[in-house]
Design a protein around this motif. Structure first.
Motif, PDB file in Angstrom:
ATOM      1  N   PRO A  95     -35.207  50.624  65.092  1.00  0.00           N
ATOM      2  CA  PRO A  95     -36.639  51.817  65.487  1.00  0.00           C
ATOM      3  C   PRO A  95     -35.725  52.457  67.164  1.00  0.00           C
ATOM      4  O   PRO A  95     -35.036  52.057  67.626  1.00  0.00           O
ATOM      5  CB  PRO A  95     -37.319  50.479  66.264  1.00  0.00           C
ATOM      6  CG  PRO A  95     -35.629  49.374  65.881  1.00  0.00           C
ATOM      7  CD  PRO A  95     -34.797  50.011  64.957  1.00  0.00           C
ATOM      8  N   ILE A  96     -36.927  53.420  67.554  1.00  0.00           N
ATOM      9  CA  ILE A  96     -35.569  54.702  68.300  1.00  0.00           C
ATOM     10  C   ILE A  96     -36.070  54.006  69.941  1.00  0.00           C
ATOM     11  O   ILE A  96     -35.246  54.132  70.335  1.00  0.00           O
ATOM     12  CB  ILE A  96     -37.228  55.943  68.618  1.00  0.00           C
ATOM     13  CG1 ILE A  96     -38.404  55.042  68.781  1.00  0.00           C
ATOM     14  CG2 ILE A  96     -37.022  56.713  67.458  1.00  0.00           C
ATOM     15  CD1 ILE A  96     -39.740  56.439  69.201  1.00  0.00           C
TER      16      ILE A  96
ATOM     17  N   TYR B 280     -53.481  59.849  68.813  1.00  0.00           N
ATOM     18  CA  TYR B 280     -52.230  58.959  69.244  1.00  0.00           C
ATOM     19  C   TYR B 280     -52.440  58.675  70.492  1.00  0.00           C
ATOM     20  O   TYR B 280     -52.850  57.582  70.902  1.00  0.00           O
ATOM     21  CB  TYR B 280     -51.290  59.533  68.957  1.00  0.00           C
ATOM     22  CG  TYR B 280     -50.316  59.345  68.086  1.00  0.00           C
ATOM     23  CD1 TYR B 280     -49.371  57.076  67.399  1.00  0.00           C
ATOM     24  CD2 TYR B 280     -50.652  59.777  67.037  1.00  0.00           C
ATOM     25  CE1 TYR B 280     -49.141  57.479  66.438  1.00  0.00           C
ATOM     26  CE2 TYR B 280     -49.635  59.366  65.064  1.00  0.00           C
ATOM     27  CZ  TYR B 280     -49.006  58.217  65.102  1.00  0.00           C
ATOM     28  OH  TYR B 280     -48.354  57.864  63.956  1.00  0.00           O
TER      29      TYR B 280
ATOM     30  N   GLU C 227     -41.394  49.789  66.648  1.00  0.00           N
ATOM     31  CA  GLU C 227     -41.877  50.733  64.555  1.00  0.00           C
ATOM     32  C   GLU C 227     -41.149  51.561  64.249  1.00  0.00           C
ATOM     33  O   GLU C 227     -40.747  51.658  63.248  1.00  0.00           O
ATOM     34  CB  GLU C 227     -43.222  50.223  64.787  1.00  0.00           C
ATOM     35  CG  GLU C 227     -43.777  48.626  64.649  1.00  0.00           C
ATOM     36  CD  GLU C 227     -45.243  48.949  64.471  1.00  0.00           C
ATOM     37  OE1 GLU C 227     -46.106  50.005  64.089  1.00  0.00           O
ATOM     38  OE2 GLU C 227     -45.570  48.215  64.663  1.00  0.00           O
ATOM     39  N   ARG C 228     -40.983  52.419  64.918  1.00  0.00           N
ATOM     40  CA  ARG C 228     -40.937  54.155  64.772  1.00  0.00           C
ATOM     41  C   ARG C 228     -38.876  54.150  64.148  1.00  0.00           C
ATOM     42  O   ARG C 228     -38.366  53.685  65.612  1.00  0.00           O
ATOM     43  CB  ARG C 228     -41.331  54.918  65.235  1.00  0.00           C
ATOM     44  CG  ARG C 228     -40.720  56.494  65.401  1.00  0.00           C
ATOM     45  CD  ARG C 228     -41.912  57.005  64.258  1.00  0.00           C
ATOM     46  NE  ARG C 228     -41.147  58.558  64.549  1.00  0.00           N
ATOM     47  CZ  ARG C 228     -41.512  59.595  62.938  1.00  0.00           C
ATOM     48  NH1 ARG C 228     -42.245  58.559  62.296  1.00  0.00           N
ATOM     49  NH2 ARG C 228     -41.452  61.055  63.767  1.00  0.00           N
ATOM     50  N   GLU C 229     -39.136  54.186  63.425  1.00  0.00           N
ATOM     51  CA  GLU C 229     -37.401  54.389  62.916  1.00  0.00           C
ATOM     52  C   GLU C 229     -37.221  56.179  62.185  1.00  0.00           C
ATOM     53  O   GLU C 229     -38.353  57.182  61.935  1.00  0.00           O
ATOM     54  CB  GLU C 229     -37.202  53.657  62.103  1.00  0.00           C
ATOM     55  CG  GLU C 229     -37.162  52.281  62.244  1.00  0.00           C
ATOM     56  CD  GLU C 229     -36.825  51.574  61.378  1.00  0.00           C
ATOM     57  OE1 GLU C 229     -36.122  51.559  60.390  1.00  0.00           O
ATOM     58  OE2 GLU C 229     -36.690  50.577  61.376  1.00  0.00           O
ATOM     59  N   VAL C 230     -36.610  57.070  63.608  1.00  0.00           N
ATOM     60  CA  VAL C 230     -35.785  58.239  62.548  1.00  0.00           C
ATOM     61  C   VAL C 230     -34.602  58.306  62.270  1.00  0.00           C
ATOM     62  O   VAL C 230     -34.541  58.631  61.040  1.00  0.00           O
ATOM     63  CB  VAL C 230     -35.755  58.727  63.891  1.00  0.00           C
ATOM     64  CG1 VAL C 230     -35.825  60.812  63.741  1.00  0.00           C
ATOM     65  CG2 VAL C 230     -37.368  58.811  65.031  1.00  0.00           C
TER      66      VAL C 230
ATOM     67  N   CYS D 144     -41.561  58.545  74.305  1.00  0.00           N
ATOM     68  CA  CYS D 144     -41.790  57.982  73.348  1.00  0.00           C
ATOM     69  C   CYS D 144     -41.872  58.629  71.846  1.00  0.00           C
ATOM     70  O   CYS D 144     -41.734  58.120  70.240  1.00  0.00           O
ATOM     71  CB  CYS D 144     -42.205  56.783  73.377  1.00  0.00           C
ATOM     72  SG  CYS D 144     -40.676  55.712  73.741  1.00  0.00           S
ATOM     73  N   PHE D 145     -43.072  58.716  71.502  1.00  0.00           N
ATOM     74  CA  PHE D 145     -43.903  59.826  71.164  1.00  0.00           C
ATOM     75  C   PHE D 145     -43.606  61.216  70.272  1.00  0.00           C
ATOM     76  O   PHE D 145     -44.346  60.730  69.501  1.00  0.00           O
ATOM     77  CB  PHE D 145     -45.530  59.500  71.436  1.00  0.00           C
ATOM     78  CG  PHE D 145     -46.705  57.881  71.263  1.00  0.00           C
ATOM     79  CD1 PHE D 145     -46.378  57.296  72.605  1.00  0.00           C
ATOM     80  CD2 PHE D 145     -46.916  57.579  69.980  1.00  0.00           C
ATOM     81  CE1 PHE D 145     -46.887  55.469  72.547  1.00  0.00           C
ATOM     82  CE2 PHE D 145     -48.052  56.542  70.498  1.00  0.00           C
ATOM     83  CZ  PHE D 145     -46.986  55.500  71.608  1.00  0.00           C
TER      84      PHE D 145
ATOM     85  N   ASN E  70     -46.265  63.552  68.545  1.00  0.00           N
ATOM     86  CA  ASN E  70     -47.070  62.490  68.226  1.00  0.00           C
ATOM     87  C   ASN E  70     -48.074  62.331  69.397  1.00  0.00           C
ATOM     88  O   ASN E  70     -48.970  61.518  68.904  1.00  0.00           O
ATOM     89  CB  ASN E  70     -46.913  61.169  67.412  1.00  0.00           C
ATOM     90  CG  ASN E  70     -46.213  61.066  66.221  1.00  0.00           C
ATOM     91  OD1 ASN E  70     -46.958  62.295  65.328  1.00  0.00           O
ATOM     92  ND2 ASN E  70     -45.576  60.568  65.497  1.00  0.00           N
TER      93      ASN E  70
ATOM     94  N   TYR F 162     -44.499  51.076  69.332  1.00  0.00           N
ATOM     95  CA  TYR F 162     -44.363  52.182  69.179  1.00  0.00           C
ATOM     96  C   TYR F 162     -42.815  51.914  68.409  1.00  0.00           C
ATOM     97  O   TYR F 162     -42.451  52.820  67.205  1.00  0.00           O
ATOM     98  CB  TYR F 162     -44.818  53.774  69.364  1.00  0.00           C
ATOM     99  CG  TYR F 162     -44.878  54.889  68.254  1.00  0.00           C
ATOM    100  CD1 TYR F 162     -45.480  55.242  67.454  1.00  0.00           C
ATOM    101  CD2 TYR F 162     -44.135  55.544  68.794  1.00  0.00           C
ATOM    102  CE1 TYR F 162     -45.940  56.195  67.043  1.00  0.00           C
ATOM    103  CE2 TYR F 162     -43.048  57.074  68.118  1.00  0.00           C
ATOM    104  CZ  TYR F 162     -44.268  56.897  67.163  1.00  0.00           C
ATOM    105  OH  TYR F 162     -43.992  58.368  66.091  1.00  0.00           O
ATOM    106  N   ALA F 163     -42.486  51.936  69.694  1.00  0.00           N
ATOM    107  CA  ALA F 163     -40.928  52.525  69.629  1.00  0.00           C
ATOM    108  C   ALA F 163     -39.954  51.581  68.859  1.00  0.00           C
ATOM    109  O   ALA F 163     -38.980  51.335  68.258  1.00  0.00           O
ATOM    110  CB  ALA F 163     -40.298  52.285  71.364  1.00  0.00           C
TER     111      ALA F 163
END
Lengths: 386, 248
Positions: A276-277, A349, A269-272, A339-340, A343, A266-267
């Protein structure tokens, strides 16, 4: 020293990966939500020959040790499918019967257990004797040619699905023995016998297994139902309690690894904001630290299993493994939830749902505090506190 | 009849592939490796043929470093009768593999060579075809059904136009597609039996094969990251957008 697993051990460790292709975390969760015994998965494990890892081949098992049992269980947990059923049966009860049972007992129970035709649970804890096992009051009193068992047990995993229970009982009351650990006997008890009753305990941790109170009201037993030397039951208890701790440690490491794997994915891929985070060290370092602690705990767990298989003193390593693995598992799951973000708390999830199990295993089967007592007094030689 | 099944050690299909910082391939250090899934299907098919009485011996073969023996041991644990390990440290390309397999086919004289239609690492999908040409035997690629009858085998192939059914004479080379079967679980008693099954090893000189690299890999780069989508307000806008992008 050789840290490489044999090809055989590697395949055993990887078994969970193939099982999870058919019975995955989702299947586990569906059953866990209602405490339904995962019959289909259990039968597959039986068919694949893994229930009797520690039972000799002549009784339908594989004739391997706790080391392989640990690899097998950690491999399942790596895939998010921890099975406490296999702690009470395949880790605790079956090997004890194989080790201390009479020829007749072994023939009677083990082949069916290895094939998954029958199941065993393990009954030790009582409402008035949790960590303080010598205070057990369940007693089997002499009556004619046999014995009458009466008393109450609690937190008995799978007592509804199990056909038999290995019951830790007094055969001499506490008041009549000089040493508090004297006068114990282990009995193989048919749970369909008259006088056995049970009540479910409302447990809020998602898991396929259910927890029960067991009541024995003058349940008839014979001399042939006793496992091991009569009156010396306490002496063989740690041949099952140490393996329990070791395999529970393996479950903690595996679940931590499963959570970590999900979080890393997840970390990445996830962009805030930008990128990526997973690049944020505020998230990255807790994951990295968890990884280090998990692998250290996992190694200690294998060492403990090795000690047990080689008849070395196992208490120190087993307790150290359980303490470090439970702590590392909790830390890893917590860092993964973080991390999530929001979510992490959703059903979609399924990350938060990993937490209750690792948290439970900080308390059970032996609490963190009792482990520290053991290490403080027995290992370091500090004065006893209680 | 003897079946030669070829298996390759690849990065496990669950692993997230990462490219080395210098662009010289993908990271494999500390990465979980496994048998190529299409090869697993090939092993399964060979075992089913043996169980149906068409095949007397299943021989698993791989080419690679010492660690690739792990995949042979998996094939043995699934039920293969013996294994052949061809020792080779460096990377190997389809034509090289085909040459090694041809040398082994001449030694072993199998009635059938089964292998995955492609390996999930380089996705070349060439070895079966090259082997058939070198060995000068018929080929049936992308098999989704294989029926042996006497000296011929009827193979249903998954091709772009649909399903194609062909008969080929044995000995032949068959490459297996995804829908051919579902590979079995490795059972604990079989894992233990696998330890005692024979594994022969050869070097390339033993087989009289030389493998000069024919393809030079210049660079490895990860695929471009997905840029993300956007929302449209109506069906009309959707159709217009798709047309604009030349997608319909």
């Amino acid at each position: 020293m050789d840290f490489d697993l044999s090809e055989e051990q590697q395949l055993i460790y990887q078994y969970g990966d193939q099982l999870a292709q058919r019975f995955d975390r989702k299947y586990w969760m569906e059953n866990a939500a209602t405490h339904r015994f995962p019959t289909e998965m259990f039968q597959q494990i039986a068919d694949d020959g893994f229930l009797g890892v520690m039972v000799p081949e002549s009784y339908g098992g594989a004739g391997l040790g706790l080391f392989e049992m640990t690899l097998f269980m950690e491999g399942l947990a790596n895939n998010g499918i921890p099975l406490l059923s296999l702690v009470v049966s395949s880790t605790m009860s079956l090997p004890l019967i194989a080790r201390y049972g009479t020829e007749e007992q072994k023939q009677r129970y083990l082949p069916d257990l290895c094939a998954g035709r029958t199941k065993f649970c393990f009954a030790i804890t009582e409402p008035g004797a949790g960590s303080n096992t010598p205070e057990i009051t369940t007693i089997a009193r002499k009556s004619g040619a046999g014995y009458l068992l009466s008393g109450q047990k609690t937190f008995i995993t799978d007592a509804n699905d199990a056909d038999f229970a290995l019951v830790v009982t007094r055969t001499t009351p506490r008041s009549e023995v000089t040493r508090k650990t004297d006068g114990f006997t282990l009995f193989l008890v048919d749970l369909k016998a008259p006088g056995v009753d049970r009540a479910e305990i409302d447990i809020r941790v998602p898991m396929p297994e259910s927890q029960w109170q067991l009541f024995f009201d003058d349940v008839q037993l014979t001399e042939a139902d006793a496992l091991g030397e009569f009156g010396r039951g306490f002496d063989i208890l740690f041949d099952t309690l140490n393996p329990e701790r070791i395999v529970v440690a393996a479950i903690c490491s595996g679940l931590g690894r499963y959570a970590l794997g999900r979080a890393v994915e997840y970390a990445c891929e996830r962009e805030v904001f930008s990128g990526p985070i997973g690049a944020y060290q505020g998230l990255q370092h807790p994951l990295a630290e968890s990884k280090a602690l998990l692998e250290a705990a996992s190694l200690m767990t294998l060492k403990a299993a090795w000690c047990f298989d080689h008849n070395r003193p196992t208490g120190e390593a087993a307790n150290t493994a359980k303490l470090t693995a439970a702590d590392a598992g909790i830390k890893a799951v917590d860092a993964s939830i973080q991390c999530f973000g929001g979510n992490g708390f959703t059903g979609d999830y399924g990350i938060y749902e990993i937490y209750p199990m690792v948290r439970l295993l900080k308390t059970a089967p032996v609490s963190r505090e009792m482990i520290l007592n053991y290490i403080g007094e027995k290992v370091l030689g500090l004065p006893r506190s209680y | 009849m003897k079946v030669l099944v070829c298996v390759k050690r690849v990065v496990d299909y669950n692993v997230r592939i990462r490219v080395k910082p210098d662009g010289g391939g993908v990271v494999t250090d500390g990465v979980k490796m496994a048998m190529n899934p299409f090869d697993e299907i090939a092993v399964e098919e060979a075992l089913r043929m043996r169980e149906a009485g068409h095949v007397s011996e299943v021989v698993a073969v791989t080419i690679g470093d010492k660690k690739s023996q792990e995949q042979l041991r998996t094939a043995l644990a699934m039920g293969a009768d013996r294994a052949i390990w061809v020792e080779h440290e460096e990377a190997i390309q389809p034509l090289g593999v085909a040459r090694v397999l041809k040398a082994l086919a001449e030694r072993e004289q199998p009635g059938l060579v089964l292998l995955g239609k492609q390996a999930i690492d380089d996705d070349c999908g060439q070895t079966a075809q090259m082997l058939a040409a070198l060995w000068q035997r018929p080929q049936a690629t992308y098999a989704s059904e294989v029926v042996i009858s006497g000296e011929t085998v009827r193979v249903t192939r998954e091709v772009d136009a649909g399903l194609e059914v062909i008969d080929v004479d044995l000995p032949a080379v068959i490459s297996t597609d995804l829908r051919l079967n579902e590979p079995r679980y490795v059972k604990l008693p079989d894992i233990m039996k696998a330890k005692r099954k024979p594994m022969d090893s050869y070097t390339l000189p033993d087989l009289g094969v030389e493998l000069p690299p024919l393809v030079e890999r210049l660079e490895t780069t990860p695929p471009p990251a997905r840029t993300g989508g956007f929302k449209v307000e109506s069906v009309e806008e959707l159709v217009a957008t798709l047309k604009e992008k030349g997608l319909v």
